[in-house]
Design a protein around this motif. Structure first.
Motif, PDB file in Angstrom:
ATOM      1  N   MET A  37       0.803  -0.966  -0.501  1.00 41.74           N
ATOM      2  CA  MET A  37      -0.147  -0.180   0.489  1.00 41.74           C
ATOM      3  C   MET A  37       0.919   1.596   0.110  1.00 41.74           C
ATOM      4  N   GLY A  38       2.256   1.204  -0.033  1.00 38.99           N
ATOM      5  CA  GLY A  38       2.841   2.334  -0.078  1.00 38.99           C
ATOM      6  C   GLY A  38       3.009   3.427  -1.207  1.00 38.99           C
ATOM      7  N   ARG A  39       3.132   4.205  -0.886  1.00 39.05           N
ATOM      8  CA  ARG A  39       3.218   5.343  -2.175  1.00 39.05           C
ATOM      9  C   ARG A  39       4.578   5.731  -3.044  1.00 39.05           C
ATOM     10  N   ARG A  40       5.471   5.720  -1.442  1.00 39.59           N
ATOM     11  CA  ARG A  40       6.394   6.548  -2.015  1.00 39.59           C
ATOM     12  C   ARG A  40       6.719   7.624  -3.035  1.00 39.59           C
ATOM     13  N   GLY A  41       6.076   9.055  -1.663  1.00 43.50           N
ATOM     14  CA  GLY A  41       5.711  10.144  -2.746  1.00 43.50           C
ATOM     15  C   GLY A  41       4.841  10.159  -4.069  1.00 43.50           C
ATOM     16  N   ALA A  42       4.419   9.120  -4.266  1.00 44.71           N
ATOM     17  CA  ALA A  42       4.152   9.154  -6.137  1.00 44.71           C
ATOM     18  C   ALA A  42       3.314  10.920  -5.836  1.00 44.71           C
TER      19      ALA A  42
ATOM     20  N   ALA B 278      -3.636   1.320  -6.950  1.00 45.62           N
ATOM     21  CA  ALA B 278      -4.641   1.486  -7.230  1.00 45.62           C
ATOM     22  C   ALA B 278      -5.612   0.034  -7.202  1.00 45.62           C
ATOM     23  N   GLU B 279      -4.829  -1.112  -7.564  1.00 50.01           N
ATOM     24  CA  GLU B 279      -5.622  -2.528  -7.573  1.00 50.01           C
ATOM     25  C   GLU B 279      -5.319  -3.235  -6.637  1.00 50.01           C
ATOM     26  N   ASN B 280      -4.037  -2.914  -5.592  1.00 47.61           N
ATOM     27  CA  ASN B 280      -4.142  -3.109  -4.035  1.00 47.61           C
ATOM     28  C   ASN B 280      -5.137  -2.450  -3.561  1.00 47.61           C
ATOM     29  N   ARG B 281      -5.501  -0.881  -3.641  1.00 45.38           N
ATOM     30  CA  ARG B 281      -7.187  -0.776  -2.749  1.00 45.38           C
ATOM     31  C   ARG B 281      -8.340  -1.670  -3.281  1.00 45.38           C
ATOM     32  N   ALA B 282      -8.164  -1.444  -4.371  1.00 46.78           N
ATOM     33  CA  ALA B 282      -9.577  -1.721  -4.830  1.00 46.78           C
ATOM     34  C   ALA B 282     -10.019  -3.432  -3.835  1.00 46.78           C
TER      35      ALA B 282
END
Length: 257
Positions: A37-42, A50-54
């Motif tokens: 679930m990490g964004r890493r500053g994106a 996005a798919e993992n969140r869904a």
């Protein structure tokens, strides 16, 4: 066949939709393979995230909106009133709401995720309790905010999800002194390690803070993120292995309509 998302439930939270999710069931690849679930500053959400969140939402409360934070290891609590745009994430380390169809999400990679619910009042909370936030009182602040929404601390149930265990969490003398300066009885949460170092029991410390705050039903899942690389992400494990990155798992809780 795609591995299903694993949503670990806590008996203490009953029928309130929730789950402590690890790395199983996601589409990320490489050293963070799985449900990262990490964004890493994106600036924008990468396709795998996005798919993992869904998938995470579908596993806990299908159709709900996800509310997360820009976490800063604080005791700051945010009340969520409506669906939140990802780019508008507030800074803080805990969320509370009494609104349905909103999933409160806390990201961790060794810190303790804590989910709260007063199902009778219809009030929930989620807190990110790393050692800094735990010591600063993030769980106490979450409980106070829930009480302000109509919860009763005697009815609130709290579950502590996967986090780094004492046997895996070595800290230095200055760390121990910091906790014992705050409260001399905090020494009970430390055990001897190599010279000048100690093992810290984050899970037990968080459970202690919850009990002192008047929470009568506390469940600690006893799952060590560091020791189970197939199931959980761990910042400390990735650091010890010299890996270039580490993943983040999410803990979710919401209210049905």
């Amino acid at each position: 066949m795609t591995e299903p998302v694993e949503a670990i439930r806590a008996a203490s939270l009953g029928d309130v939709p929730h789950g402590f999710l690890g790395r199983r069931g996601g589409v990320s690849t490489g050293v963070t393979a799985g449900l990262d679930m990490g964004r890493r500053g994106a600036e924008t959400i990468p396709p795998d995230l996005a798919e993992n969140r869904a998938r995470a939402i579908a596993a806990v409360l299908p159709g709900a909106s996800l509310a997360t934070l820009y976490q800063i290891h604080s005791a700051d609590v945010v009340r969520v009133l409506t669906a939140m745009r990802d780019e508008d994430r507030p800074r803080g380390d805990a969320l509370v709401t009494d609104r349905p169809n909103i999933l409160l999400g806390i990201l961790t990679a060794d810190c303790a995720p804590v989910l709260f619910a007063d199902s009778q009042a219809g009030v929930i909370g989620a807190a990110h309790a790393g050692w800094k936030g735990a010591l600063a009182g993030v769980t106490d602040a979450t409980i106070e905010k829930m009480v302000g929404l109509g919860a009763d601390r005697g009815r609130i149930a709290a579950a502590i999800g996967p986090c780094i265990a004492r046997r895996s969490y070595e800290v230095d003398e200055a760390f121990l002194i910091r906790f014992c300066t705050a409260d001399s009885e905090n020494e009970r949460f430390f055990a001897p390690a190599r010279e000048g170092h100690h093992h810290f029991d984050l899970e037990s410390y968080v459970a202690h803070r919850l009990a002192v705050a008047g929470i009568g039903r506390i469940e600690a899942l006893g799952l060590d993120t560091y020791a189970d690389p197939g199931r959980f992400y761990s910042y400390r494990r990735a650091t010890h292995r010299g890996e270039p990155d580490y993943g983040r798992q999410i803990a979710l809780i919401g209210l049905k309509t």
